[in-house]
Design a protein around this motif. Sequence first.
Motif, PDB file in Angstrom:
ATOM      1  N   LYS A 135       0.836  -1.204   0.000  1.00  0.00           N
ATOM      2  CA  LYS A 135       0.000   0.000   0.000  1.00  0.00           C
ATOM      3  C   LYS A 135       0.870   1.253   0.000  1.00  0.00           C
ATOM      4  N   LEU A 136       1.923   1.234   0.785  1.00  0.00           N
ATOM      5  CA  LEU A 136       2.821   2.389   0.859  1.00  0.00           C
ATOM      6  C   LEU A 136       3.551   2.604  -0.464  1.00  0.00           C
ATOM      7  N   ILE A 137       3.922   1.520  -1.104  1.00  0.00           N
ATOM      8  CA  ILE A 137       4.572   1.621  -2.411  1.00  0.00           C
ATOM      9  C   ILE A 137       3.583   2.120  -3.462  1.00  0.00           C
ATOM     10  N   GLU A 138       2.344   1.631  -3.381  1.00  0.00           N
ATOM     11  CA  GLU A 138       1.303   2.105  -4.302  1.00  0.00           C
ATOM     12  C   GLU A 138       1.114   3.615  -4.183  1.00  0.00           C
ATOM     13  N   LEU A 139       1.078   4.135  -2.962  1.00  0.00           N
ATOM     14  CA  LEU A 139       0.893   5.570  -2.747  1.00  0.00           C
ATOM     15  C   LEU A 139       2.079   6.379  -3.263  1.00  0.00           C
ATOM     16  N   SER A 140       3.245   5.765  -3.310  1.00  0.00           N
ATOM     17  CA  SER A 140       4.406   6.491  -3.824  1.00  0.00           C
ATOM     18  C   SER A 140       4.223   6.865  -5.289  1.00  0.00           C
ATOM     19  N   GLY A 141       3.322   6.157  -5.987  1.00  0.00           N
ATOM     20  CA  GLY A 141       3.041   6.486  -7.375  1.00  0.00           C
ATOM     21  C   GLY A 141       2.404   7.853  -7.541  1.00  0.00           C
ATOM     22  N   LYS A 142       1.889   8.425  -6.444  1.00  0.00           N
ATOM     23  CA  LYS A 142       1.295   9.751  -6.496  1.00  0.00           C
ATOM     24  C   LYS A 142       2.354  10.855  -6.420  1.00  0.00           C
ATOM     25  N   VAL A 143       3.600  10.474  -6.175  1.00  0.00           N
ATOM     26  CA  VAL A 143       4.703  11.437  -6.136  1.00  0.00           C
ATOM     27  C   VAL A 143       5.595  11.183  -7.341  1.00  0.00           C
ATOM     28  N   PRO A 144       5.635  12.078  -8.293  1.00  0.00           N
ATOM     29  CA  PRO A 144       6.423  11.853  -9.507  1.00  0.00           C
ATOM     30  C   PRO A 144       7.868  11.461  -9.204  1.00  0.00           C
ATOM     31  N   GLY A 145       8.285  10.365  -9.783  1.00  0.00           N
ATOM     32  CA  GLY A 145       9.673   9.935  -9.672  1.00  0.00           C
ATOM     33  C   GLY A 145      10.027   9.163  -8.428  1.00  0.00           C
ATOM     34  N   LEU A 146       9.083   8.926  -7.517  1.00  0.00           N
ATOM     35  CA  LEU A 146       9.414   8.239  -6.266  1.00  0.00           C
ATOM     36  C   LEU A 146       9.327   6.720  -6.385  1.00  0.00           C
ATOM     37  N   GLU A 147       8.415   6.234  -7.186  1.00  0.00           N
ATOM     38  CA  GLU A 147       8.192   4.789  -7.267  1.00  0.00           C
ATOM     39  C   GLU A 147       9.308   4.143  -8.090  1.00  0.00           C
ATOM     40  N   THR A 148      10.395   3.830  -7.402  1.00  0.00           N
ATOM     41  CA  THR A 148      11.571   3.252  -8.046  1.00  0.00           C
ATOM     42  C   THR A 148      11.957   1.965  -7.329  1.00  0.00           C
ATOM     43  N   ALA A 149      12.864   1.221  -7.925  1.00  0.00           N
ATOM     44  CA  ALA A 149      13.348  -0.011  -7.295  1.00  0.00           C
ATOM     45  C   ALA A 149      14.033   0.292  -5.971  1.00  0.00           C
ATOM     46  N   GLY A 150      14.761   1.407  -5.920  1.00  0.00           N
ATOM     47  CA  GLY A 150      15.436   1.789  -4.683  1.00  0.00           C
ATOM     48  C   GLY A 150      14.461   2.067  -3.563  1.00  0.00           C
ATOM     49  N   PHE A 151      13.407   2.807  -3.878  1.00  0.00           N
ATOM     50  CA  PHE A 151      12.397   3.109  -2.862  1.00  0.00           C
ATOM     51  C   PHE A 151      11.699   1.828  -2.415  1.00  0.00           C
ATOM     52  N   ARG A 152      11.308   0.998  -3.365  1.00  0.00           N
ATOM     53  CA  ARG A 152      10.623  -0.249  -3.011  1.00  0.00           C
ATOM     54  C   ARG A 152      11.487  -1.118  -2.104  1.00  0.00           C
ATOM     55  N   GLY A 153      12.766  -1.238  -2.448  1.00  0.00           N
ATOM     56  CA  GLY A 153      13.662  -2.049  -1.627  1.00  0.00           C
ATOM     57  C   GLY A 153      13.818  -1.490  -0.224  1.00  0.00           C
ATOM     58  N   CYS A 154      13.919  -0.183  -0.120  1.00  0.00           N
ATOM     59  CA  CYS A 154      14.052   0.482   1.182  1.00  0.00           C
ATOM     60  C   CYS A 154      12.827   0.218   2.058  1.00  0.00           C
ATOM     61  N   VAL A 155      11.647   0.301   1.445  1.00  0.00           N
ATOM     62  CA  VAL A 155      10.403   0.069   2.187  1.00  0.00           C
ATOM     63  C   VAL A 155      10.304  -1.387   2.616  1.00  0.00           C
ATOM     64  N   GLU A 156      10.525  -2.291   1.682  1.00  0.00           N
ATOM     65  CA  GLU A 156      10.351  -3.714   1.971  1.00  0.00           C
ATOM     66  C   GLU A 156      11.393  -4.244   2.959  1.00  0.00           C
ATOM     67  N   ASP A 157      12.585  -3.671   2.938  1.00  0.00           N
ATOM     68  CA  ASP A 157      13.638  -4.119   3.849  1.00  0.00           C
ATOM     69  C   ASP A 157      13.545  -3.477   5.228  1.00  0.00           C
ATOM     70  N   GLY A 158      12.668  -2.481   5.385  1.00  0.00           N
ATOM     71  CA  GLY A 158      12.595  -1.788   6.668  1.00  0.00           C
ATOM     72  C   GLY A 158      13.913  -1.113   7.027  1.00  0.00           C
ATOM     73  N   LYS A 159      14.526  -0.490   6.039  1.00  0.00           N
ATOM     74  CA  LYS A 159      15.863   0.081   6.210  1.00  0.00           C
ATOM     75  C   LYS A 159      15.963   1.018   7.406  1.00  0.00           C
ATOM     76  N   HIS A 160      14.927   1.817   7.635  1.00  0.00           N
ATOM     77  CA  HIS A 160      14.996   2.844   8.680  1.00  0.00           C
ATOM     78  C   HIS A 160      14.151   2.499   9.909  1.00  0.00           C
ATOM     79  N   ASP A 161      13.759   1.241  10.063  1.00  0.00           N
ATOM     80  CA  ASP A 161      12.914   0.851  11.195  1.00  0.00           C
ATOM     81  C   ASP A 161      13.543   1.229  12.534  1.00  0.00           C
ATOM     82  N   SER A 162      14.801   0.887  12.723  1.00  0.00           N
ATOM     83  CA  SER A 162      15.450   1.169  14.016  1.00  0.00           C
ATOM     84  C   SER A 162      15.570   2.669  14.252  1.00  0.00           C
TER      85      SER A 162
END
Length: 284
Positions: free
Chosen positions: A193-220
């Motif tokens: 859902k969060l990745i889907e919403l990124s499509g509303k921001v031009p240029g955000l829906e990228t492989a890098g963004f998807r990987g960051c979200v799915e990996d929980g890069k900034h959870d801690s």
Amino acid sequence: MPPRVVAAGVSEKNEQGKRAARDRLVQQRERQKARERRRRMLIVGAGLVGVLALAAVVGVIAANTGDNGGKSKTAGPAVAPSGATGKDSLAIQVGADNAPSTLTVWEDFRCPVCAQFENAFRDTIHQLERTGQIKVEYHLATIIDRNLGGSGSLRAANAAACAQDAGKFSAYHDVLYRNQPQESVDAFADNAKLIELSGKVPGLETAGFRGCVEDGKHDSWVKKSNTAFLKAGFEGTPTALLNGESIFPKKGSEPITAANLKKWVAEANKGKKPGTVTPAPSGS
């Protein structure tokens, strides 16, 4: 000591323990009821544009317990998003570095009162940013996850931090609040859902963004931010401070309105030059 006396003492201690546990449960329930009563005191001015009338205690009340913020499988190092500022790099800044005033905002993406605040004051805050009057330092909290269960606060905050890595925090932040699900529906717990919403921001829906979200890069990092929120003793979200002074309400008297916010900023900036103008936030 005779055996019967020992048994009586143990029995009494057990009963005391049971009473203490019952008392703690009652107190916990009463605190939850108080949080709900105070939260429902929020009134959005239906007949006024950009007016948010707030009770003395605003938003979702933070409990006096430790951080849980939605537990993940592993607790890795706190990786701050690109360009994070402030103590321990826990703030995400929007606006000119040299703006004369700072609006510090503590928010939870699942918090309905935060959405009401953002939707009522978004245009005013962005106007003040664009004209170099203020910079906004956003701090992310996860108290709804703790109060209601789930992980949407954590997941959305991590996604927002991923958007910051891509230089698109402000636009994605606004998209999340415009599309916030009901408080009881933990839709933001779904990375898709969060990745889907990124499509509303031009240029955000990228492989890098998807990987960051799915990996929980900034959870801690998000959990560290939430711990800072709890340790600071704030009463709830949203918490907004203009140059360190709460605007809920201003000095305990004036209500927070778009006009008053502009006035307070003008008063704080009197005799000071505006900061370097930054591009207007974008996104749908």
